[in-house]
Design a protein around this motif. Sequence first.
Motif, PDB file in Angstrom:
ATOM      1  N   ASP A 141      80.991  38.381  46.907  1.00  0.00           N
ATOM      2  CA  ASP A 141      82.011  38.861  45.992  1.00  0.00           C
ATOM      3  C   ASP A 141      83.262  39.166  46.810  1.00  0.00           C
ATOM      4  N   ARG A 142      84.203  38.235  46.763  1.00  0.00           N
ATOM      5  CA  ARG A 142      85.392  38.351  47.606  1.00  0.00           C
ATOM      6  C   ARG A 142      86.275  39.518  47.160  1.00  0.00           C
ATOM      7  N   ARG A 143      86.223  39.857  45.873  1.00  0.00           N
ATOM      8  CA  ARG A 143      87.059  40.955  45.363  1.00  0.00           C
ATOM      9  C   ARG A 143      86.658  42.281  46.002  1.00  0.00           C
ATOM     10  N   ASN A 144      85.364  42.502  46.046  1.00  0.00           N
ATOM     11  CA  ASN A 144      84.847  43.785  46.548  1.00  0.00           C
ATOM     12  C   ASN A 144      84.283  43.683  47.962  1.00  0.00           C
ATOM     13  N   LYS A 145      84.424  42.497  48.572  1.00  0.00           N
ATOM     14  CA  LYS A 145      83.901  42.243  49.929  1.00  0.00           C
ATOM     15  C   LYS A 145      82.426  42.634  50.024  1.00  0.00           C
ATOM     16  N   LEU A 146      81.650  42.105  49.090  1.00  0.00           N
ATOM     17  CA  LEU A 146      80.225  42.439  49.013  1.00  0.00           C
ATOM     18  C   LEU A 146      79.372  41.178  49.064  1.00  0.00           C
ATOM     19  N   LEU A 147      78.379  41.179  49.916  1.00  0.00           N
ATOM     20  CA  LEU A 147      77.325  40.173  49.801  1.00  0.00           C
ATOM     21  C   LEU A 147      76.410  40.580  48.656  1.00  0.00           C
ATOM     22  N   SER A 169      69.900  38.128  45.513  1.00  0.00           N
ATOM     23  CA  SER A 169      68.779  38.264  44.579  1.00  0.00           C
ATOM     24  C   SER A 169      67.508  38.229  45.420  1.00  0.00           C
ATOM     25  N   VAL A 170      66.842  39.357  45.472  1.00  0.00           N
ATOM     26  CA  VAL A 170      65.693  39.535  46.359  1.00  0.00           C
ATOM     27  C   VAL A 170      64.420  39.502  45.514  1.00  0.00           C
ATOM     28  N   ASN A 171      63.644  38.446  45.684  1.00  0.00           N
ATOM     29  CA  ASN A 171      62.431  38.296  44.882  1.00  0.00           C
ATOM     30  C   ASN A 171      61.198  38.510  45.745  1.00  0.00           C
ATOM     31  N   ASP A 172      60.241  39.204  45.169  1.00  0.00           N
ATOM     32  CA  ASP A 172      59.039  39.578  45.904  1.00  0.00           C
ATOM     33  C   ASP A 172      57.874  39.512  44.919  1.00  0.00           C
ATOM     34  N   ASP A 173      56.917  38.642  45.192  1.00  0.00           N
ATOM     35  CA  ASP A 173      55.818  38.461  44.240  1.00  0.00           C
ATOM     36  C   ASP A 173      55.043  39.748  44.010  1.00  0.00           C
ATOM     37  N   GLN A 174      54.976  40.588  45.023  1.00  0.00           N
ATOM     38  CA  GLN A 174      54.199  41.810  44.872  1.00  0.00           C
ATOM     39  C   GLN A 174      55.001  42.956  44.269  1.00  0.00           C
ATOM     40  N   TRP A 175      56.184  43.189  44.813  1.00  0.00           N
ATOM     41  CA  TRP A 175      56.935  44.388  44.433  1.00  0.00           C
ATOM     42  C   TRP A 175      58.053  44.092  43.448  1.00  0.00           C
ATOM     43  N   GLY A 176      58.149  42.870  42.971  1.00  0.00           N
ATOM     44  CA  GLY A 176      59.113  42.547  41.927  1.00  0.00           C
ATOM     45  C   GLY A 176      60.499  42.232  42.451  1.00  0.00           C
ATOM     46  N   PRO A 177      61.391  41.827  41.524  1.00  0.00           N
ATOM     47  CA  PRO A 177      62.735  41.405  41.923  1.00  0.00           C
ATOM     48  C   PRO A 177      63.729  42.567  41.970  1.00  0.00           C
ATOM     49  N   SER A 178      64.766  42.394  42.769  1.00  0.00           N
ATOM     50  CA  SER A 178      65.843  43.374  42.788  1.00  0.00           C
ATOM     51  C   SER A 178      67.130  42.674  43.246  1.00  0.00           C
ATOM     52  N   ILE A 179      68.211  43.397  43.154  1.00  0.00           N
ATOM     53  CA  ILE A 179      69.493  42.898  43.639  1.00  0.00           C
ATOM     54  C   ILE A 179      69.996  43.867  44.707  1.00  0.00           C
ATOM     55  N   ALA A 180      70.452  43.303  45.813  1.00  0.00           N
ATOM     56  CA  ALA A 180      70.939  44.132  46.906  1.00  0.00           C
ATOM     57  C   ALA A 180      72.365  43.720  47.248  1.00  0.00           C
ATOM     58  N   THR A 181      73.147  44.663  47.730  1.00  0.00           N
ATOM     59  CA  THR A 181      74.525  44.385  48.129  1.00  0.00           C
ATOM     60  C   THR A 181      74.754  44.885  49.553  1.00  0.00           C
ATOM     61  N   SER A 182      75.679  44.227  50.220  1.00  0.00           N
ATOM     62  CA  SER A 182      76.049  44.655  51.567  1.00  0.00           C
ATOM     63  C   SER A 182      77.568  44.590  51.707  1.00  0.00           C
ATOM     64  N   GLY A 213      77.086  46.253  40.888  1.00  0.00           N
ATOM     65  CA  GLY A 213      75.673  46.038  41.220  1.00  0.00           C
ATOM     66  C   GLY A 213      74.809  47.270  41.254  1.00  0.00           C
ATOM     67  N   GLU A 214      75.378  48.439  40.944  1.00  0.00           N
ATOM     68  CA  GLU A 214      74.549  49.660  40.943  1.00  0.00           C
ATOM     69  C   GLU A 214      73.567  49.637  39.775  1.00  0.00           C
ATOM     70  N   SER A 215      74.051  49.216  38.611  1.00  0.00           N
ATOM     71  CA  SER A 215      73.187  49.214  37.425  1.00  0.00           C
ATOM     72  C   SER A 215      73.482  47.960  36.608  1.00  0.00           C
ATOM     73  N   TRP A 216      72.515  47.566  35.786  1.00  0.00           N
ATOM     74  CA  TRP A 216      72.587  46.290  35.083  1.00  0.00           C
ATOM     75  C   TRP A 216      72.139  46.455  33.638  1.00  0.00           C
ATOM     76  N   LYS A 217      72.739  45.660  32.765  1.00  0.00           N
ATOM     77  CA  LYS A 217      72.367  45.698  31.354  1.00  0.00           C
ATOM     78  C   LYS A 217      72.209  44.277  30.819  1.00  0.00           C
ATOM     79  N   ALA A 218      71.167  44.084  30.020  1.00  0.00           N
ATOM     80  CA  ALA A 218      70.906  42.762  29.449  1.00  0.00           C
ATOM     81  C   ALA A 218      71.837  42.470  28.278  1.00  0.00           C
ATOM     82  N   TYR A 219      72.158  41.178  28.109  1.00  0.00           N
ATOM     83  CA  TYR A 219      72.848  40.739  26.895  1.00  0.00           C
ATOM     84  C   TYR A 219      71.793  40.560  25.802  1.00  0.00           C
TER      85      TYR A 219
END
Lengths: 362, 91
Positions: free
Chosen positions: A48-54, A57-70, A127-133
């Motif tokens: 994300d060039r606007r916010n300078k954030l990587l 999408s982090v997927n894990d068969d055991q512990w489920g999916p999440s989104i991380a930013t750097s 990326g702190e919180s997410w809402k479905a359409y």
Amino acid sequence: MAPKRETNLLVVGTRKGAFVFSSNDGRKTWKVSGPHFKGKNIYHLSYDRRNKLLLASVNDDQWGPSIATSSDLGKNWKISKSPPKFPKKSGFSVARIWHVEPGREDEPKALYAGVEPASLFRSDDAGESWKAYDSLVYHNTRAKWQPGGGGLCLHTILLDDRDLKKMHVAISAVGTLFSSDGGKNWEFQNKNVLADFQPEKYPVFGQCTHKLARNSSRPNVIYQQNHCGIYRSDNNGKDWIDIRNNLPSRFGFPIAVDANDPKRVYVAPQEGDFSRIPLNGKFAVWASDNSGKDWFSLEKGFPTTSYFTILREGMVSDLEDPCGLYVGSTTGQLFTSRDQGKNWSKISDGLPPINSVYVSVA
Amino acid sequence: MIKVHISGHLKDYTGNKRDFDITECKNLFELIEKLNKMFPGIKDRILDDQDKTRLYVNIFVNGENTRDIENENTRLKDGDTVHILPSVAGG
């Protein structure tokens, strides 16, 4: 004083972690960091060039999916404390996160995520919180949606820079959908797109769109790599024209548009439907200079023998002039061209199977 | 007091801590909610969107898999020991 050169970023999601490549000499040489999230299945890594954030999408068969930013190009990561989750009443659970897309300049904290089972999520706080359409979660045709080979996934989010309310998404194997009201309602845009694995060959929905791409200088023109062909729309998705023409295969996953020439488009043909390997054991990118009327191969520098697959996020173009191209294979090879695909070289060999490549500048 | 041991895979959420004493939980779901208050986000690793234990996560109460008891409704009492572990997935 000469202006400081921007750093070219090439960020790579793999089946076993994320890698961040950076170049400070005009894409000639690359430094790499990673693997970040060692062992995790990174379906998509973007910037994300606007916010300078990587965005990962982090997927894990055991512990489920999440989104991380750097915010420091991968030195430290922040995992979303409120990742994409379906409403309880839907009965669904997010299985994997396929794509994370930065929003537009005029929506500075907005991010979008495409997930499996197919749905679209939005974050308005970077990326702190997410809402479905809900419009997709409870779409009136949803009960008839069928998964593609990778699952029922929303994998492509094509935002319209001209209008914050307009966007396309693509779902395998549902097809292309368009919203003109910020995601409240969706219309299918699959006219003239073949689905010959269905009883009805040109249904309203049920197509297997693999990827969409557009050049922002000709925003009404959209290119589509589909399971059953290559298409172009000249009216923002309302109608599609078959542009396979002399391509050696109709099958492939990614599609990319040249940054400086909106009529130049790139595909990565593979043998379909099920083997998904290069034709005759030799990979080549194919390009067209006339919006798909005819095509030519670009293979100088690729291995003479190759049996890898290029996945839907596995090829991308940059915004430089001449346009650069990047291809990541399921055998962990990362290729680049700095001259519109005329010459290819290997940036890295022996990475884990590559799910995604994404380029930006920092 | 209920003793809780979690997998090392979750230590990013807990500041590397793996053993906890939790008080006053009627059942497993309450315990996970309490863990989530202490370590925001950890619940989403253990339970899916429908608050069901993830397919490849195993939770044991006194050595018995909660899938063989009452899943997330498994009752807890003082002196119980809870293990939250990944299943061994793969060949």
